[in-house]
Design a protein around this motif. Structure first.
Motif, PDB file in Angstrom:
ATOM      1  N   GLU A 117       2.163   1.941  -3.367  1.00  0.00           N
ATOM      2  CA  GLU A 117       1.119   2.483  -4.233  1.00  0.00           C
ATOM      3  C   GLU A 117       0.898   3.978  -3.958  1.00  0.00           C
ATOM      4  O   GLU A 117       0.774   4.782  -4.889  1.00  0.00           O
ATOM      5  CB  GLU A 117      -0.173   1.716  -3.976  1.00  0.00           C
ATOM      6  CG  GLU A 117      -1.027   1.510  -5.186  1.00  0.00           C
ATOM      7  CD  GLU A 117      -2.163   0.538  -4.859  1.00  0.00           C
ATOM      8  OE1 GLU A 117      -3.296   1.022  -4.722  1.00  0.00           O
ATOM      9  OE2 GLU A 117      -1.896  -0.675  -4.694  1.00  0.00           O
TER      10      GLU A 117
ATOM     11  N   ASP B 229       1.630   7.074  -6.488  1.00  0.00           N
ATOM     12  CA  ASP B 229       0.575   8.040  -6.763  1.00  0.00           C
ATOM     13  C   ASP B 229       1.066   9.474  -6.513  1.00  0.00           C
ATOM     14  O   ASP B 229       0.791  10.390  -7.298  1.00  0.00           O
ATOM     15  CB  ASP B 229      -0.644   7.720  -5.884  1.00  0.00           C
ATOM     16  CG  ASP B 229      -1.822   8.603  -6.229  1.00  0.00           C
ATOM     17  OD1 ASP B 229      -2.160   8.685  -7.427  1.00  0.00           O
ATOM     18  OD2 ASP B 229      -2.399   9.226  -5.302  1.00  0.00           O
TER      19      ASP B 229
ATOM     20  N   ARG C  13       0.832  -1.192   0.000  1.00  0.00           N
ATOM     21  CA  ARG C  13       0.000   0.000   0.000  1.00  0.00           C
ATOM     22  C   ARG C  13       0.878   1.257   0.000  1.00  0.00           C
ATOM     23  O   ARG C  13       0.621   2.224  -0.706  1.00  0.00           O
ATOM     24  CB  ARG C  13      -0.903  -0.009   1.237  1.00  0.00           C
ATOM     25  CG  ARG C  13      -2.066   1.000   1.178  1.00  0.00           C
ATOM     26  CD  ARG C  13      -2.594   1.316   2.568  1.00  0.00           C
ATOM     27  NE  ARG C  13      -1.521   1.782   3.449  1.00  0.00           N
ATOM     28  CZ  ARG C  13      -1.112   3.040   3.538  1.00  0.00           C
ATOM     29  NH1 ARG C  13      -1.656   3.975   2.804  1.00  0.00           N
ATOM     30  NH2 ARG C  13      -0.116   3.377   4.356  1.00  0.00           N
TER      31      ARG C  13
END
Lengths: 474, 474
Positions: B407, B411, B404
């Motif tokens: 990610e 982003d 996570r």
């Protein structure tokens, strides 16, 4: 480094490719009055400041926007007809000659300054904007564009030949000062290279591949350039020397010390005499350095004192100063008119200009031996140089009706280039290869590197329509 | 400028091409002990400072001279096997990963300074010479090579990625400071580009095509570089600010005024804290500029006074000075260790480094919005920047076991790059595209320009063996 294998061809070969009437019809239908086939227009676009002559292009398209260029190139591609971009025609190397026939695209009407970003020290212009126009239009921003090849060339032409000139010793050449381009490729596609960021590692440096490609890989339609704050203080000075050697040795020491001099131009005594006659300047007819210092008032004073000290060691006179803009302009105009002054000194003559550039430590060797050879030849000449960069130009002033003179001049140039290459230099500091230096390029870069250039050319222009026959034979 | 179409792949795809035993046999027969297939050696050459992992190359050749490189490439070409040049392994973008399999050529033993020309301010080195080694070897000449990307990278690697670093604001990047190259092409031929002359208009700029080509067009084996006189006076200063914005606005004004500052680095308060913990420096834990001024004693004083005045306007503190070489080295070492200090601040973490660069006027917009986003994400990070060039690096410090976090970091980077491109900037100021920025490159340059890069690659490397799978998919 081997000697060049042959004296360059004196007369370019003319191998015209057919220009079908269907292409002319299509251009006239697309462009109307923007397309001309009038003899006078074609003649004007079929020559430059070189001493070459071939028949002119079959038509001239006056582009007013990028899409015009794209459409003209796409039509030419369809008929496999050469395309030659045209700015103001100030090339010295035959770049504009239609040696394989074809059409000329005149970018002179694409003369808009598109966006000024004073806070980033950048500007984006259409390719037909000239350097003087640019400096006029940005004057109120307190910024300037330093690259100054003498002629009031277009920024498209200056990019295409990787031009430089008097300010390059401090500000670099078009290589360092073009941030990005818009280019019409050989298929008529429009691409952009670079960004407005000052540096980038984003893929191949297409910007610098296009800069100096002499129209052979695409037509440059827009240019994003670096600008510089107009220095707080600018002073120009003249210093005369007892010999060319004394002047050159002064320059070598100035550069080796890292003095950030903005301009340092050599003018030999012959050329001072010509300039005096042309511009009524009354300069002392001795070898001379024409210098300019940029910076803070204290910085300029410091630089000038350092240079004066070095000049003294070599027998230079006390500097004569030009501090007002008017005086400076008068001096630099005289420098830029040296070419025309020289031409007028021998009525009816044509000039062949050399353009070697060597590492600064070899400048005296390269220059002085070549002066001896030129003096011994009996050919009148002028001699000026951006000597801070190791770059200088002889201009041999030839009687166009005397083939022997031309031969002697080519021989002088040949010897000069061989000498420069042997000293680790280049055959062209700023004019480009064009038609005249193809053999020299092979000697300088080697067959492997030139073959790599040809491979790139074939890949990006498979129909060989972009200014063919320049830089290398193809 | 559109937004990038997809988040970059987090894990590089691995599509190995076969490495025939016959090639390994041929390499071992030609190179003997200079060729290794030992697992540890291959592992060491199959990774870099990026956070990617793929299986290592099949063999490593330790080149000791240009002919070794040429022979290894010629053999690889014969078997159509990829070749990956290796320096010290400091790439941050996965340049060294064998994503299509192949062999590694280690240039570390090609570490000779071949010729120093102090009078011309040039030096020629083998590609495996590191920047620190170069500066050690030329110290007695009074000259230095300014480009300083932090890591003690090889000059071959720095050329291949168009590196820059802390001194670029004044001295430029590898783009401006490489005069010429020796390159082994995809067929194993040896070519030379450029000369020792400071400028040239002799044909396509193959030097700058190779600089930044990330090993995809050839292996750089020799480099001729510009050197600079060690300034008479050097002073480093630290200035703390009440906010990142205040520091950034100071830098913008310094650059817009044309102050020739040599280095100006931003370090945010998080990063100052990490550096303090790592290097025991006791710096005030506020956003900070670390600056260096080069010039004559009077010039340095003048520059520093100007910058201090501007800093005062934005609430900056009085400069703290480091004038002895030892104090300066201590400060710059701390700056260069920021990366390692950050890694240690979160034990077991891996860093993903961003590398956007924007026009200076957009620096505050780009940086401050991205700081807000990073603060909001909960991911710890460091923030340093060559802010005089508009270039800065976030380093997101990730728990490698938490997908996570990865990610979220991707982003953040994605938003940052989109912002930078929208502001006229680039996705990579100095690290290169490598594996991680291929999608960004397409968004930045456009499909037309990237297709032109691919066309050049196909023409110069028809078997696609030179570091394939980097910059663009092919």
């Amino acid at each position: 480094m081997n000697a060049p294998t042959a004296v360059s061809h004196l007369v370019p070969e003319f191998h015209p490719r057919p220009v079908p009437q269907a292409l002319i019809d299509a251009l006239q239908s697309r462009f109307g009055a923007q397309c001309s086939t009038a003899a006078a227009v074609r003649e004007q676009h079929g020559r430059d400041e070189s001493s070459f002559e071939v028949p002119p292009p079959a038509a001239v398209v006056f582009a007013e926007k990028t899409q015009d260029v794209a459409d003209a190139v796409a039509l030419a591609a369809q008929y496999e007809v050469p395309v030659i971009p045209f700015g103001v025609g100030s090339s010295l190397e035959g770049h504009l000659l239609a040696v394989q026939g074809g059409i000329s695209i005149d970018l002179g009407r694409m003369n808009k300054v598109l966006s000024i970003n004073p806070e980033d020290l950048t500007v984006t212009v259409q390719a037909g904007v000239t350097r003087k126009q640019l400096n006029d239009e940005i004057r109120s921003t307190g910024l300037f564009f330093p690259i100054d090849p003498g002629a009031d060339a277009t920024l498209g032409g200056m990019s295409a030949t990787r031009a430089s000139g008097t300010n390059a010793v401090r500000y670099g050449t078009m290589r360092e000062n073009v941030l990005g381009l818009e280019v019409v490729t050989a298929s008529g596609e429009v691409i952009r290279t670079g960004t407005r960021a000052k540096k980038s590692s984003a893929g191949y440096d297409l910007t610098r591949l296009m800069v100096g490609s002499e129209g052979t890989l695409g037509v440059i339609t827009e240019i994003t350039l670096r600008l510089y704050p107009i220095p707080e203080a600018i002073s120009a000075a003249i210093c005369s020397f007892p010999s060319i050697e004394a002047a050159v040795r002064t320059v070598i020491q100035v550069i080796q010390l890292g003095v950030p001099i903005a301009r340092v131009e050599l003018i030999d005594h012959h050329t001072v005499r010509m300039v005096n006659a042309h511009s009524k300047l009354g300069l002392r007819e001795e070898p001379m350095l024409l210098m300019e210092f940029h910076g803070s008032p204290a910085g300029v004073k410091e630089q000038a004192e350092t240079v004066q000290e070095i000049a003294n060691e070599f027998g230079g006179n006390a500097f004569e100063w030009a501090t007002t803009p008017e005086e400076r302009t008068r001096l630099w105009t005289a420098r830029h008119n040296a070419y025309f002054a020289a031409i007028q000194s021998r009525p009816g003559c044509r000039a062949i200009s050399t353009d070697t550039c060597v590492p600064i430590s070899r400048l005296a060797d390269c220059l002085l031996d070549s002066v001896k050879e030129a003096d011994g030849s009996g050919i009148p000449y002028f001699l000026v140089g951006h000597v801070g960069d190791g770059n200088f130009h002889f201009g041999y002033l030839l009687d166009p009706n005397d083939p022997r003179e031309r031969e002697v001049a080519e021989d002088l140039n040949h010897k000069l280039v061989s000498r420069a290459l042997n000293l680790g230099g280049t055959c062209t500091g700023e004019h480009g290869v064009g038609l005249h230096k193809m053999d020299f390029l092979v000697t300088e870069a080697g067959t492997g590197a030139v073959e790599m250039m040809r491979t790139i050319k074939r890949a990006l222009d498979p129909k060989n329509i972009m200014n063919p026959g320049k830089i290398f034979s193809l």
